[in-house]
Design a protein around this motif. Structure first.
Motif, PDB file in Angstrom:
ATOM      1  N   MET A   1       0.780  -1.347  -0.146  1.00  0.00           N
ATOM      2  CA  MET A   1      -0.082  -0.028   0.042  1.00  0.00           C
ATOM      3  C   MET A   1       0.885   1.390  -0.175  1.00  0.00           C
ATOM      4  SD  MET A   1      -3.011  -1.180   2.701  1.00  0.00           S
ATOM      5  CE  MET A   1      -3.570  -2.939   2.732  1.00  0.00           C
ATOM      6  N   ASP A   2       1.015   1.915  -1.190  1.00  0.00           N
ATOM      7  CA  ASP A   2       2.077   3.043  -1.174  1.00  0.00           C
ATOM      8  C   ASP A   2       1.144   4.236  -1.351  1.00  0.00           C
ATOM      9  OD1 ASP A   2       3.800   4.866  -1.642  1.00  0.00           O
ATOM     10  OD2 ASP A   2       4.601   3.650  -3.545  1.00  0.00           O
ATOM     11  N   LEU A   3       1.052   5.271  -0.578  1.00  0.00           N
ATOM     12  CA  LEU A   3       0.129   6.560  -0.605  1.00  0.00           C
ATOM     13  C   LEU A   3       1.138   7.727  -0.520  1.00  0.00           C
ATOM     14  CD1 LEU A   3      -3.173   5.301   1.256  1.00  0.00           C
ATOM     15  CD2 LEU A   3      -2.674   5.421  -1.215  1.00  0.00           C
ATOM     16  N   ARG A   4       2.409   7.299  -0.745  1.00  0.00           N
ATOM     17  CA  ARG A   4       3.214   8.570  -0.641  1.00  0.00           C
ATOM     18  C   ARG A   4       2.721   9.662  -1.811  1.00  0.00           C
ATOM     19  NH1 ARG A   4       8.910   5.492  -1.399  1.00  0.00           N
ATOM     20  NH2 ARG A   4       7.392   4.166  -2.483  1.00  0.00           N
ATOM     21  N   ASN A   5       2.791  10.855  -1.184  1.00  0.00           N
ATOM     22  CA  ASN A   5       2.499  12.192  -2.144  1.00  0.00           C
ATOM     23  C   ASN A   5       1.131  12.227  -2.278  1.00  0.00           C
ATOM     24  OD1 ASN A   5       5.217  12.621  -2.698  1.00  0.00           O
ATOM     25  ND2 ASN A   5       5.379  11.036  -4.127  1.00  0.00           N
ATOM     26  N   LYS A   6       0.059  11.570  -1.544  1.00  0.00           N
ATOM     27  CA  LYS A   6      -1.239  11.533  -1.386  1.00  0.00           C
ATOM     28  C   LYS A   6      -1.816  12.382  -0.142  1.00  0.00           C
ATOM     29  CE  LYS A   6      -2.033   8.931  -5.014  1.00  0.00           C
ATOM     30  NZ  LYS A   6      -2.381   9.565  -6.289  1.00  0.00           N
ATOM     31  N   ILE A   7      -2.810  13.219  -0.355  1.00  0.00           N
ATOM     32  CA  ILE A   7      -3.232  13.973   0.536  1.00  0.00           C
ATOM     33  C   ILE A   7      -4.549  13.354   1.087  1.00  0.00           C
ATOM     34  CG2 ILE A   7      -3.961  16.391   1.331  1.00  0.00           C
ATOM     35  CD1 ILE A   7      -0.898  16.021   0.575  1.00  0.00           C
ATOM     36  N   ALA A   8      -4.781  13.175   2.432  1.00  0.00           N
ATOM     37  CA  ALA A   8      -6.053  12.616   2.916  1.00  0.00           C
ATOM     38  C   ALA A   8      -6.585  13.742   3.775  1.00  0.00           C
ATOM     39  CB  ALA A   8      -5.637  11.337   3.435  1.00  0.00           C
ATOM     40  N   LEU A   9      -7.819  13.516   3.900  1.00  0.00           N
ATOM     41  CA  LEU A   9      -8.528  14.144   5.280  1.00  0.00           C
ATOM     42  C   LEU A   9      -9.354  13.238   5.830  1.00  0.00           C
ATOM     43  CD1 LEU A   9      -9.913  16.413   6.943  1.00  0.00           C
ATOM     44  CD2 LEU A   9     -11.590  16.795   4.894  1.00  0.00           C
ATOM     45  N   VAL A  10      -9.115  12.850   7.196  1.00  0.00           N
ATOM     46  CA  VAL A  10      -9.947  12.100   8.060  1.00  0.00           C
ATOM     47  C   VAL A  10     -10.879  12.972   8.819  1.00  0.00           C
ATOM     48  CG1 VAL A  10     -10.259  10.261   9.449  1.00  0.00           C
ATOM     49  CG2 VAL A  10      -8.266  10.248   7.842  1.00  0.00           C
ATOM     50  N   ALA A  11     -11.939  13.123   8.291  1.00  0.00           N
ATOM     51  CA  ALA A  11     -12.882  13.896   9.204  1.00  0.00           C
ATOM     52  C   ALA A  11     -13.628  13.017  10.172  1.00  0.00           C
ATOM     53  CB  ALA A  11     -14.069  14.327   8.387  1.00  0.00           C
ATOM     54  N   GLY A  12     -13.337  13.473  11.436  1.00  0.00           N
ATOM     55  CA  GLY A  12     -13.819  12.563  12.642  1.00  0.00           C
ATOM     56  C   GLY A  12     -12.801  11.682  13.196  1.00  0.00           C
ATOM     57  N   GLY A  13     -11.534  11.870  13.177  1.00  0.00           N
ATOM     58  CA  GLY A  13     -10.417  11.278  13.366  1.00  0.00           C
ATOM     59  C   GLY A  13      -9.877  11.203  14.827  1.00  0.00           C
ATOM     60  N   THR A  14     -10.676  11.595  15.643  1.00  0.00           N
ATOM     61  CA  THR A  14     -10.256  11.840  17.020  1.00  0.00           C
ATOM     62  C   THR A  14      -9.996  10.424  17.846  1.00  0.00           C
ATOM     63  OG1 THR A  14     -11.564  13.618  17.413  1.00  0.00           O
ATOM     64  CG2 THR A  14     -10.553  12.764  19.493  1.00  0.00           C
ATOM     65  N   ARG A  15     -10.844   9.316  17.587  1.00  0.00           N
ATOM     66  CA  ARG A  15     -10.882   8.011  18.209  1.00  0.00           C
ATOM     67  C   ARG A  15     -11.315   7.082  17.276  1.00  0.00           C
ATOM     68  NH1 ARG A  15     -14.451  11.244  20.725  1.00  0.00           N
ATOM     69  NH2 ARG A  15     -12.801  11.770  21.974  1.00  0.00           N
ATOM     70  N   GLY A  16     -11.571   5.653  17.774  1.00  0.00           N
ATOM     71  CA  GLY A  16     -12.041   4.754  17.035  1.00  0.00           C
ATOM     72  C   GLY A  16     -11.616   4.599  15.583  1.00  0.00           C
ATOM     73  N   ALA A  17     -12.659   4.275  14.721  1.00  0.00           N
ATOM     74  CA  ALA A  17     -12.420   3.911  13.112  1.00  0.00           C
ATOM     75  C   ALA A  17     -11.418   4.926  12.614  1.00  0.00           C
ATOM     76  CB  ALA A  17     -13.581   3.510  12.636  1.00  0.00           C
ATOM     77  N   GLY A  18     -11.863   6.350  12.875  1.00  0.00           N
ATOM     78  CA  GLY A  18     -11.434   7.252  12.290  1.00  0.00           C
ATOM     79  C   GLY A  18      -9.717   7.381  12.803  1.00  0.00           C
ATOM     80  N   ARG A  19      -9.645   7.012  14.140  1.00  0.00           N
ATOM     81  CA  ARG A  19      -7.991   6.959  14.316  1.00  0.00           C
ATOM     82  C   ARG A  19      -7.412   5.834  13.705  1.00  0.00           C
ATOM     83  NH1 ARG A  19      -5.742   7.992  20.548  1.00  0.00           N
ATOM     84  NH2 ARG A  19      -6.198   9.831  19.828  1.00  0.00           N
ATOM     85  N   GLY A  20      -8.042   4.817  13.543  1.00  0.00           N
ATOM     86  CA  GLY A  20      -7.440   3.591  12.895  1.00  0.00           C
ATOM     87  C   GLY A  20      -7.375   3.800  11.381  1.00  0.00           C
ATOM     88  N   ILE A  21      -8.134   4.512  10.793  1.00  0.00           N
ATOM     89  CA  ILE A  21      -8.014   4.700   9.274  1.00  0.00           C
ATOM     90  C   ILE A  21      -6.851   5.820   9.209  1.00  0.00           C
ATOM     91  CG2 ILE A  21      -9.063   6.034   7.399  1.00  0.00           C
ATOM     92  CD1 ILE A  21     -11.715   4.740   8.486  1.00  0.00           C
ATOM     93  N   ALA A  22      -6.665   6.720  10.113  1.00  0.00           N
ATOM     94  CA  ALA A  22      -5.744   7.960   9.775  1.00  0.00           C
ATOM     95  C   ALA A  22      -4.391   7.383   9.840  1.00  0.00           C
ATOM     96  CB  ALA A  22      -5.840   8.895  10.819  1.00  0.00           C
ATOM     97  N   ILE A  23      -4.160   6.363  10.729  1.00  0.00           N
ATOM     98  CA  ILE A  23      -2.936   5.711  11.078  1.00  0.00           C
ATOM     99  C   ILE A  23      -2.460   5.041  10.012  1.00  0.00           C
ATOM    100  CG2 ILE A  23      -1.668   4.071  12.653  1.00  0.00           C
ATOM    101  CD1 ILE A  23      -3.431   4.949  14.906  1.00  0.00           C
ATOM    102  N   GLU A  24      -3.366   3.904   9.516  1.00  0.00           N
ATOM    103  CA  GLU A  24      -3.103   3.187   8.308  1.00  0.00           C
ATOM    104  C   GLU A  24      -2.771   4.010   7.173  1.00  0.00           C
ATOM    105  OE1 GLU A  24      -2.161   0.041   8.170  1.00  0.00           O
ATOM    106  OE2 GLU A  24      -2.492  -0.179  10.519  1.00  0.00           O
ATOM    107  N   LEU A  25      -3.533   5.115   6.846  1.00  0.00           N
ATOM    108  CA  LEU A  25      -3.162   5.965   5.652  1.00  0.00           C
ATOM    109  C   LEU A  25      -1.632   6.772   6.008  1.00  0.00           C
ATOM    110  CD1 LEU A  25      -6.624   7.745   5.147  1.00  0.00           C
ATOM    111  CD2 LEU A  25      -5.639   5.959   3.776  1.00  0.00           C
ATOM    112  N   GLY A  26      -1.476   6.965   7.332  1.00  0.00           N
ATOM    113  CA  GLY A  26      -0.180   7.477   7.409  1.00  0.00           C
ATOM    114  C   GLY A  26       0.965   6.157   7.200  1.00  0.00           C
ATOM    115  N   ALA A  27       0.692   5.078   7.616  1.00  0.00           N
ATOM    116  CA  ALA A  27       1.632   3.986   7.479  1.00  0.00           C
ATOM    117  C   ALA A  27       1.898   3.779   5.979  1.00  0.00           C
ATOM    118  CB  ALA A  27       1.156   2.764   8.056  1.00  0.00           C
ATOM    119  N   ALA A  28       0.817   4.091   5.172  1.00  0.00           N
ATOM    120  CA  ALA A  28       1.173   3.865   3.893  1.00  0.00           C
ATOM    121  C   ALA A  28       1.953   4.956   3.127  1.00  0.00           C
ATOM    122  CB  ALA A  28      -0.166   3.489   2.960  1.00  0.00           C
TER     123      ALA A  28
END
Length: 300
Positions: free
Chosen positions: A1-28
């Motif tokens: 999963m290569d998302l380098r140079n991609k810009i993402a907005l996780v609206a509602g990323g404080t906790r729960g699924a939003g946090r998990g999604i934000a971390i995994e997008l960052g990991a990519a």
């Protein structure tokens, strides 16, 4: 999963699924703008310890770039300013994840409409539906400025499951089924313009609030008194599902569909943090609703 140079907005990323999604997008490798109402200086009515700054730091630690911005997504002016900020900073938006919710403290389980607190129910609908539409209204033009953008709506339950299952009460039922339909509707507009819209649901997720409710943590979650919690998954599992779609050059095949973390794991081959692939929605049908004792064998 290569998302380098991609810009993402996780609206509602404080906790729960939003946090998990934000971390995994960052990991990519993505740059992830994380929004929510709770910061280290100011809390929302949740009065919980998780903050958007915490999430942004976890994104950066995972390998991406996390940027925390306090936004109330019910306020169109704040959302407009957010998108303008992303436009100035990055010049583009490749991935929009609408995970805004905020209804845990408003939901009254298994109450008909005449018994459910009306103000709480209507507030739940505003938080679950209006916020997503306001955010899409302001953010999608920036996303559409470059071909190949992805909108991910996050809900509870696939469209197929929600279609013939009553979800707790009329307010919650409408909140969660509406988001599935919202993704389908956006797909009609985004597909011809070179973008993709999907709806993704986690399974029974070990969010901060759920772990606290059961009196366990991520280290001893199997000690929860609810036997069927054996099928649960971490928030990172649905995060990997979103990251997999975002990194898929053929993601347009999913346009308008309602998908679960479990089924996407089988397609893309990713696992949860413990190496498992929990398929919670199939388990709900084949084990829980069939009245069988808890047994996740064959579902993980």
């Amino acid at each position: 999963m290569d998302l380098r140079n991609k810009i993402a907005l996780v609206a509602g990323g404080t906790r729960g699924a939003g946090r998990g999604i934000a971390i995994e997008l960052g990991a990519a490798g993505a740059t992830v703008y994380v929004t929510g109402r709770t910061t280290r200086a100011r809390q929302s009515e949740y009065a919980r310890p998780e903050t958007i700054e915490d999430t942004a730091e976890l994104v950066t630690a995972a390998g991406g770039a996390g940027i925390a911005l306090q936004v109330d997504h019910l306020d169109p002016a704040q959302v407009k300013a957010l998108v303008e900020r992303i436009g100035r900073d990055a010049g583009r938006l490749d991935i929009l994840v609408n995970d805004i919710w905020g209804g845990e403290n408003l939901n009254e389980w298994e109450k008909p409409v005449w018994e459910h607190d009306l103000d709480k129910g209507l507030r739940m609908l505003r938080l679950a539906i209006d916020t997503h539409l306001i955010t899409a209204h302001h953010a999608l033009p920036l996303m559409l400025a470059h071909e190949g953008g992805l909108l991910v709506e996050i809900t509870d339950g696939t469209a197929a499951y929600n279609a013939d299952h009553y979800r707790l009460n009329p307010f919650y039922d409408l909140a969660k089924t509406a988001v599935n339909r919202m993704a389908w509707a956006h797909a009609r507009d985004l597909g011809p313009r070179g973008a993709t819209a999907v709806c993704v649901t986690p399974g029974w997720m070990r969010s901060e609030i759920m772990l606290e409710t059961f009196g366990v943590d991520e280290d001893n979650w199997r000690a929860a008194q609810e036997p069927h919690f054996t099928i649960s998954e971490t928030p990172r599992f649905v995060g990997r599902a979103v990251a997999a779609i975002a990194a898929d050059p053929q993601r347009a095949r999913w346009n308008g569909q309602s998908l679960s973390s479990g089924e996407l794991a089988r397609v893309y081959g990713f696992t949860d943090l413990d190496g498992s692939q929990p398929d919670a929605w199939r388990y709900m049908l084949e084990v829980v609703e069939a009245g069988k004792p808890a047994d996740a064998t064959g579902y993980r």
